[in-house]
Write a protein that holds these residues in place. Sequence first.
Motif, short mmCIF file in Angstrom:
data_model
loop_
_atom_site.label_atom_id
_atom_site.label_comp_id
_atom_site.label_asym_id
_atom_site.label_seq_id
_atom_site.Cartn_x
_atom_site.Cartn_y
_atom_site.Cartn_z
N PRO A 59 -1.47 -3.50 4.39
CA PRO A 59 -2.16 -2.83 3.28
C PRO A 59 -3.61 -3.29 3.10
CG PRO A 59 0.06 -3.34 2.62
CD PRO A 59 -0.15 -4.00 3.97
N SER A 60 -3.90 -4.57 3.36
CA SER A 60 -5.28 -5.05 3.20
C SER A 60 -6.21 -4.36 4.20
CB SER A 60 -5.35 -6.57 3.37
OG SER A 60 -4.88 -6.95 4.64
N ASN A 61 -5.74 -4.11 5.41
CA ASN A 61 -6.55 -3.39 6.40
C ASN A 61 -6.75 -1.94 5.97
OD1 ASN A 61 -6.71 -5.68 7.96
ND2 ASN A 61 -5.05 -5.08 9.31
N ALA A 62 -5.70 -1.32 5.46
CA ALA A 62 -5.80 0.06 4.99
C ALA A 62 -6.78 0.14 3.81
CB ALA A 62 -4.43 0.60 4.60
N THR A 63 -6.77 -0.86 2.94
CA THR A 63 -7.67 -0.88 1.79
C THR A 63 -9.12 -0.85 2.25
OG1 THR A 63 -6.07 -2.07 0.43
CG2 THR A 63 -8.38 -2.18 -0.26
N PHE A 64 -9.46 -1.64 3.26
CA PHE A 64 -10.82 -1.66 3.80
C PHE A 64 -11.22 -0.27 4.28
CE2 PHE A 64 -13.71 -2.18 7.42
CZ PHE A 64 -14.77 -2.84 6.79
N VAL A 65 -10.33 0.39 5.01
CA VAL A 65 -10.60 1.73 5.55
C VAL A 65 -10.74 2.73 4.40
CG1 VAL A 65 -9.63 3.61 6.94
CG2 VAL A 65 -9.46 1.24 7.74
N ILE A 66 -9.85 2.66 3.44
CA ILE A 66 -9.87 3.60 2.31
C ILE A 66 -11.12 3.41 1.48
CG2 ILE A 66 -8.70 4.18 0.14
CD1 ILE A 66 -7.49 5.30 2.85
N ASP A 67 -11.56 2.16 1.29
CA ASP A 67 -12.80 1.92 0.55
C ASP A 67 -13.97 2.66 1.20
OD1 ASP A 67 -11.48 0.29 -1.26
OD2 ASP A 67 -12.20 -1.59 -0.39
N LYS A 68 -14.03 2.63 2.52
CA LYS A 68 -15.11 3.32 3.24
C LYS A 68 -15.01 4.83 3.06
CE LYS A 68 -16.92 -0.25 5.45
NZ LYS A 68 -18.27 -0.72 5.26
N LEU A 69 -13.80 5.37 3.18
CA LEU A 69 -13.61 6.82 3.02
C LEU A 69 -13.94 7.25 1.59
CD1 LEU A 69 -10.34 7.35 5.09
CD2 LEU A 69 -12.68 7.99 5.75
N GLU A 70 -13.59 6.41 0.64
CA GLU A 70 -13.90 6.73 -0.76
C GLU A 70 -15.42 6.75 -0.98
OE1 GLU A 70 -12.12 5.55 -5.10
OE2 GLU A 70 -12.48 3.89 -3.70
N LYS A 71 -16.13 5.78 -0.41
CA LYS A 71 -17.60 5.74 -0.54
C LYS A 71 -18.25 6.96 0.11
CE LYS A 71 -18.05 0.78 -0.91
NZ LYS A 71 -18.30 -0.49 -0.22
N GLN A 72 -17.60 7.52 1.13
CA GLN A 72 -18.12 8.71 1.79
C GLN A 72 -17.75 9.99 1.03
OE1 GLN A 72 -16.24 8.01 5.61
NE2 GLN A 72 -18.18 7.39 6.52
N GLY A 73 -17.01 9.85 -0.06
CA GLY A 73 -16.64 11.01 -0.87
C GLY A 73 -15.51 11.83 -0.27
N LEU A 74 -14.71 11.22 0.62
CA LEU A 74 -13.65 11.95 1.30
C LEU A 74 -12.30 11.82 0.62
CD1 LEU A 74 -14.71 11.05 4.94
CD2 LEU A 74 -15.13 13.18 3.69
N THR A 92 -10.47 14.59 -1.18
CA THR A 92 -11.34 15.52 -1.88
C THR A 92 -11.42 16.81 -1.07
OG1 THR A 92 -13.28 14.72 -0.70
CG2 THR A 92 -12.75 13.61 -2.80
N VAL A 93 -12.11 17.79 -1.59
CA VAL A 93 -12.31 19.05 -0.85
C VAL A 93 -12.99 18.74 0.49
CG1 VAL A 93 -13.54 21.26 -0.88
CG2 VAL A 93 -12.37 20.46 -2.94
N GLU A 94 -13.99 17.86 0.47
CA GLU A 94 -14.68 17.47 1.70
C GLU A 94 -13.72 16.75 2.65
OE1 GLU A 94 -15.77 16.66 -1.38
OE2 GLU A 94 -17.55 17.91 -1.60
N GLY A 95 -12.86 15.91 2.08
CA GLY A 95 -11.89 15.18 2.89
C GLY A 95 -10.88 16.10 3.55
N VAL A 96 -10.43 17.10 2.82
CA VAL A 96 -9.49 18.08 3.38
C VAL A 96 -10.14 18.83 4.54
CG1 VAL A 96 -8.23 20.22 2.91
CG2 VAL A 96 -8.12 18.33 1.28
#
Length: 134
Positions: A59-74, A92-96
């Motif tokens: 989960p800690s590795n996934a958190t790092f990845v998710i933080d980046k995707l969240e910052k990109q607005g995805l 998000t709509v952009e993420g989809v």
Amino acid sequence: MAAERELCGLVTGLSRQIGDHVRERAVRLGLTAPQATALRELTGPMTMSELAERMGCEPSNATFVIDKLEKQGLLERHPHATDRRAKQLVLTVEGVALRERLVELLVQDSPLAGLTPAEQGVLQGLLHRAVTRR
């Protein structure tokens, strides 16, 4: 013994080919391979632990990845409907839209493209049995 060793080599080789394929497609979209894997696995709202399980990482590795995707607005983190301690990860709509493009790219020239859908189903069933047998 020899058959098992050869099978292990084939599975390792296939895994390597799939990893290379994901990395190559991810770069086209400005993503890292772990980001692409997270997007591919986010088929709907899920918790961080559910995503980490699907990604095959901690989960800690996934958190790092998710933080980046969240910052990109995805994606966004939303409160979980039934667990106050957990957050739901939601594209998000952009993420989809990016996920859809990614999935299209991953299907093209996939290392598994040489197998028919029926053969892919058989392989999936056999691998599932091998992985869950304990």
